[in-house]
Design a protein around this motif. Structure first.
Motif, short mmCIF file in Angstrom:
data_model
loop_
_atom_site.label_atom_id
_atom_site.label_comp_id
_atom_site.label_asym_id
_atom_site.label_seq_id
_atom_site.Cartn_x
_atom_site.Cartn_y
_atom_site.Cartn_z
N ALA A 152 33.65 50.25 40.09
CA ALA A 152 34.78 50.29 39.17
C ALA A 152 36.10 50.10 39.91
N ILE A 153 36.25 50.77 41.05
CA ILE A 153 37.51 50.63 41.78
C ILE A 153 37.67 49.23 42.35
N ALA A 154 36.58 48.65 42.84
CA ALA A 154 36.69 47.28 43.37
C ALA A 154 37.11 46.32 42.26
N ILE A 155 36.47 46.44 41.10
CA ILE A 155 36.81 45.53 40.00
C ILE A 155 38.27 45.72 39.57
N LEU A 156 38.70 46.98 39.51
CA LEU A 156 40.09 47.25 39.16
C LEU A 156 41.04 46.65 40.20
N ALA A 157 40.68 46.80 41.47
CA ALA A 157 41.55 46.26 42.52
C ALA A 157 41.66 44.75 42.38
N GLY A 158 40.56 44.10 41.99
CA GLY A 158 40.61 42.67 41.76
C GLY A 158 41.54 42.32 40.61
N MET A 159 41.48 43.13 39.55
CA MET A 159 42.37 42.88 38.40
C MET A 159 43.83 43.03 38.78
N LEU A 160 44.07 43.79 39.82
CA LEU A 160 45.44 43.95 40.30
C LEU A 160 45.83 42.80 41.23
N ILE A 161 45.00 42.58 42.25
CA ILE A 161 45.42 41.69 43.34
C ILE A 161 45.31 40.21 42.98
N ILE A 162 44.26 39.81 42.27
CA ILE A 162 44.09 38.38 42.00
C ILE A 162 45.22 37.86 41.09
N PRO A 163 45.49 38.52 39.96
CA PRO A 163 46.66 38.07 39.19
C PRO A 163 47.96 38.18 40.01
N ALA A 164 48.07 39.22 40.85
CA ALA A 164 49.27 39.38 41.66
C ALA A 164 49.46 38.19 42.60
N MET A 165 48.33 37.69 43.16
CA MET A 165 48.43 36.52 44.05
C MET A 165 49.05 35.33 43.32
N TYR A 166 48.55 35.09 42.12
CA TYR A 166 49.03 33.91 41.39
C TYR A 166 50.47 34.11 40.92
N ALA A 167 50.81 35.36 40.57
CA ALA A 167 52.19 35.63 40.18
C ALA A 167 53.12 35.42 41.38
N ALA A 168 52.66 35.87 42.56
CA ALA A 168 53.50 35.70 43.75
C ALA A 168 53.63 34.22 44.09
N ALA A 169 52.52 33.48 43.95
CA ALA A 169 52.57 32.04 44.23
C ALA A 169 53.59 31.38 43.29
N HIS A 170 53.58 31.84 42.04
CA HIS A 170 54.50 31.29 41.06
C HIS A 170 55.96 31.51 41.48
N SER A 171 56.21 32.66 42.13
CA SER A 171 57.59 32.92 42.54
C SER A 171 57.87 32.46 43.96
N GLY A 172 56.99 31.62 44.53
CA GLY A 172 57.32 30.96 45.77
C GLY A 172 56.63 31.44 47.03
N VAL A 173 55.81 32.51 46.98
CA VAL A 173 55.08 32.95 48.17
C VAL A 173 53.92 31.98 48.39
N GLU A 174 53.74 31.53 49.64
CA GLU A 174 52.64 30.59 49.89
C GLU A 174 51.32 31.35 50.04
#
Ligand code: TRP
Length: 447
Positions: free
Chosen positions: A258-280
């Protein structure tokens, strides 16, 4: 031998064992593997291998541990016969070495978590320059924070099972889950995040079966459940005979997943959001720019949007992560400590100091030769050693240990065991299927 302490309550054990399982593996390791191995495809592979292989091995460790009530070397000896003595001893020692190597890199990463938590606090206090030093990758920063983390680990392990380990684990988990859920909701509202959800939630099942994906998923499943070094064997040795082991095992697995899946729900969208704002994030060839540093690059960049609130959130997040890492690291240090304490009759304090100093020296070697050693130690321990030792545990339970003794041990706390599904499947499963499947995954990846 003096009477061994036990966890005071069933909840105490569940919290401590899931505290061991839940750690950087879930929140730092899992999302990176997902990002590297095709998103949902990796998740599917990881879930399948956790149920098919990691849960049965977890049960093997817990049952050996509660039966033998000892460190990994004498634990393995307790279930071996004359012919297999030597293999039992080698398996026990190999677990101790692997646990120590794992802690040596784990403490470095946990040190980064500490550093980022401290950086946010110093920034709030207006000490921006110091905060920046804590965030920048440097040998001195790595050494200092790794040392601080090891020191905390030692202090907790020194006070023993119920006062040290059990008390610490009890309050942390609920707080961590609440924080992660709040962050998932926040990040989901950011632009770009939706793409991350898509990558995470839509598995390409053909990719799930690729040998490299399976190989990484197996390592991740074992690492995440703290298997294949004797950690769970030792935690099992502190469980009372009144507990139903197979059910406890299911509880731990579900919490960890459960915690791994939750962490994925946090980090994977966060990666794409960060990419959107210019982080490579990904480079032109499609691989991650900085996989070890992924969450350190992504999360603070997003928290920054929130101004001062973001710094407070950042402090909270990284301090909680450091604590989650502590409930895992204490379970690793316990492996050599139990050995030195029981087998070499050192005092608990001395055993802690000796183990910690050896491990810290290995950490220093890794830090000094970071590019060369860091990835190598991780790969050697988590991808090869842990599954292979897990395989040996299965062989011992399936082929060496007397079936009736296994049954008697599992029946403690679960008198109706023989009528249930677990006893119908598990014994032949660990005897034949687990060893073969583990070999198959390892062999495919080498071939
Ligand atoms: N499972 C922990 C995590 O996911 C790490 C851990 C603790 C571990 N004890 C272990 C890994 C023993 C391997 C072996 O962070």
């Amino acid at each position: 031998m003096s009477p061994r302490s036990e966890f005071k309550s069933k909840l105490g054990f569940i919290l401590a064992a899931s505290g061991s399982a839940i750690g950087l593996g879930n929140i730092w390791g899992f999302p990176v593997q997902v990002a590297e191995n095709g998103g949902g495809a990796f998740v599917a592979s990881y879930l399948a291998l956790t149920f098919l292989l990691a849960y049965p091995v977890l049960m093997a460790e817990l049952v050996i541990g509660r039966y033998a009530r000892a460190n990994t070397v004498s634990g393995m000896l307790a279930i071996s016969g004359n012919a297999t003595r030597l293999i039992a001893i080698v398996t026990g020692y190999w677990g101790i070495v692997t646990a120590s190597l794992i802690l040596s890199f784990y403490a470095i990463v946990a040190g980064w978590m500490f550093a980022y938590g401290a950086a946010a606090i110093f920034q709030l206090a207006g000490l921006a320059e110091l905060a920046q030093w804590m965030r920048d990758f440097s040998v001195s920063r790595n050494i200092i924070f790794c040392a601080i983390f090891m020191l905390f680990t030692c202090l907790i392990v020194r006070s023993g099972v119920s006062d040290g380990i059990e008390r610490w684990s009890s309050w942390l988990m609920p707080a961590l889950i609440a924080l992660i859920i709040a962050l998932i909701v926040y990040i989901a509202t950011l632009e770009g995040a939706a793409q991350g959800w898509q990558v995470y939630m839509q598995p390409d099942f053909a990719r799930s079966l690729q040998p490299e994906v399976m190989f990484d998923a197996l390592g991740q499943a074992f690492f995440s459940l703290s298997l294949g070094v004797g950690t769970m064997m030792i935690y099992g040795s502190y469980v009372s005979k009144n507990e139903n082991l197979p059910r406890l095992g299911v509880g731990i697995v579900l919490m960890d997943i459960a915690i791994a899946i939750l962490a994925g729900m946090l980090i994977i969208p966060a990666m794409y959001a960060a990419a959107h704002s210019g982080v490579e994030i990904y480079n032109a060839s499609g691989s991650l720019v900085n996989s070890d540093g992924l969450i350190f690059a992504v999360l603070p960049a997003l928290f920054d949007n929130l101004g001062t609130v973001g710094i407070v959130v950042s402090a909270f997040f990284f301090v909680m992560m450091s604590l989650a890492a502590l409930t895992s690291s204490i379970s690793m240090l316990e492996v050599p400590v139990a050995y030195f304490h029981e087998q070499q009759s050192m005092s608990r304090r001395l055993a802690v100091s000796v183990s910690a100093i050896i491990i810290f020296i290995i950490s220093l070697l890794i830090i000094a030769n970071f590019d060369q050693f860091f990835g190598m130690v991780i790969s050697f321990t988590t991808r090869y050693s842990e599954p292979l030792i897990g395989l040996l545990y299965c062989l011992f339970v399936g082929w060496v240990w007397h079936r009736n003794k296994v049954l008697q041990e599992l029946k403690c706390g679960n008198p109706a065991l023989e009528q249930g599904l677990f006893w119908k499947l598990w014994p032949s499963y660990v005897k034949y299927v687990c060893p073969l499947l583990i070999l198959l995954v390892l062999w495919q990846s080498v071939a």
